[in-house]
Design an enzyme around this catalytic site. Structure first.
Site, PDB file in Angstrom:
ATOM      1  N   HIS A   1      15.090  10.058 -34.673  1.00  0.00           N
ATOM      2  CA  HIS A   1      15.898   9.243 -35.590  1.00  0.00           C
ATOM      3  C   HIS A   1      15.701   9.807 -36.990  1.00  0.00           C
ATOM      4  CE1 HIS A   1      17.342   6.217 -38.180  1.00  0.00           C
ATOM      5  NE2 HIS A   1      16.187   5.624 -38.399  1.00  0.00           N
TER       6      HIS A   1
ATOM      7  N   CYS B   1      17.712   1.002 -35.510  1.00  0.00           N
ATOM      8  CA  CYS B   1      17.922   2.450 -35.579  1.00  0.00           C
ATOM      9  C   CYS B   1      17.654   3.160 -34.250  1.00  0.00           C
ATOM     10  CB  CYS B   1      17.058   3.050 -36.687  1.00  0.00           C
ATOM     11  SG  CYS B   1      17.520   2.460 -38.344  1.00  0.00           S
TER      12      CYS B   1
ATOM     13  N   ASN C   1      19.743   8.450 -43.904  1.00  0.00           N
ATOM     14  CA  ASN C   1      19.441   7.640 -42.721  1.00  0.00           C
ATOM     15  C   ASN C   1      20.695   6.868 -42.328  1.00  0.00           C
ATOM     16  OD1 ASN C   1      18.637   5.685 -40.885  1.00  0.00           O
ATOM     17  ND2 ASN C   1      16.722   5.218 -41.940  1.00  0.00           N
TER      18      ASN C   1
END
Length: 339
Positions: A256, A118, A286
């Site tokens: 993030h 990520c 996400n």
């Protein structure tokens, strides 16, 4: 490792994003997992996600985002010196996903993948600054992920978090760098916290791995939560200290978009004022390596980020890896790169 930019300038001259049309709401997931909508919102801050449909892949999302970023920048594909594809869900094990995207976009120069899970987009930004030091021509950086394709449909913990999407930026030379300071790190002792066990050389795919569902992602949620906060907060502090700045000097923090509880905890411990947070997790969930460029593109289109603003990128990912980068938006003047 914390560092200060000593390379020729680099700046963003174009951006784009692409989200699949498929929507997955909390109501659908609540029915699947036997919980209610509020339970999901309270644990994640997410209300809906975009999910790929038939024929859509990590590369196909990247192509659309990359094309939009090039058009926005006014840069032709043959003027690109390098394509960096940031993702934790590759098109296939080999070749690299960047090769598939290069084929569709027709970009010139090199192409390679960055897999820092990520954190891949923020890693790619720092890598791009290094490449531009040796070749001052535009670089196309794309963050893209389709984690919905590697999550067990029966896994409630990951299933409520995941969305799909892609975002991209075009980077070009400026007379001084927008990238002021950064900090990158990895603690490989945490590799078991979030993983896809099967399909690589360590555990090749087999009937047994399929039967045991080892081709799906596995997470130790509490470990990820604690380490994500600890590593990210420490990295933000080091990056700001290297620039001789404090939390109040940051105009925007772009993390993030992992989980709102993690983001809230990072803000609390880093003491960056909450009103400076850029987030869209409520609508997309996400989206892995795509989460930061999608949120950045939205903030830029809304006019929220302006010339001279200080933007702090803050990301973490499986591994565990982390990276923060301080950008002075619009610093310097564009450098002519067309011959």
């Amino acid at each position: 490792m914390t560092a200060e930019a000593r390379v020729p300038g680099i700046g963003v001259i174009g951006w784009g994003r692409y989200l699949p049309e498929g929507r997955l709401t909390n109501s659908e997931l609540a029915a699947r997992f036997g919980v209610d909508d509020d339970w999901i919102v309270q644990r994640t801050g997410i209300r809906e996600r975009r999910i790929v449909g038939p024929g859509e892949t990590t590369a196909s999302l990247a192509v659309e985002a990359g094309r939009r970023a090039l058009e926005h920048a006014g840069v032709r594909p043959d003027e690109v010196s390098h394509l960096i594809l940031a993702s934790g869900t590759p098109e296939q094990l080999s070749p690299a996903t960047s090769a598939f995207v290069q084929r569709e976009l027709g970009t010139a120069g090199g192409a390679h993948d960055v897999n820092a899970e990520c954190a891949s987009f923020a890693y790619g930004f720092v890598v791009a600054a290094g490449l531009m030091a040796i070749d001052p021509r535009p670089i196309l950086l794309i963050g893209t992920d389709t984690h919905s394709l590697v999550v067990n449909p029966e896994d409630r913990d990951l299933g409520v978090l995941i969305g799909d999407g892609a975002g991209a930026v075009v980077l070009a030379p400026h007379d001084r760098s927008w990238l002021q300071t950064w900090d990158m790190g990895c603690d490989g002792t945490k590799v078991e916290s979030l993983k896809i066990p099967a399909g690589g050389s360590r555990l090749p795919a087999s009937e047994e791995t399929l039967r045991r569902k080892l081709h799906y992602a596995q997470i130790k949620g509490n470990e990820i939560y604690l380490n994500a906060v600890r590593f990210t907060v420490g990295s933000m502090r080091r990056t700001l200290e290297a620039a001789d700045l404090g939390p109040d000097d940051v105009d925007h923090v772009l993390p993030h978009q992992a989980n709102m509880r993690i983001i809230d905890s990072i803000l609390e411990h880093s003491r960056v004022p909450r009103e400076r947070l850029i987030t869209n997790i409520e609508y997309y969930g996400n989206t892995g390596a795509a989460s930061m460029p999608i949120a950045l593109a939205e903030a830029l289109d809304a006019g929220r980020v302006r010339r001279g603003d200080r933007v702090l990128f803050a990301a973490f990912g499986a591994g565990m890896v982390w990276v923060t980068a301080l950008i002075e938006w619009g610093a310097g003047e564009p450098t002519e790169w067309r011959s």
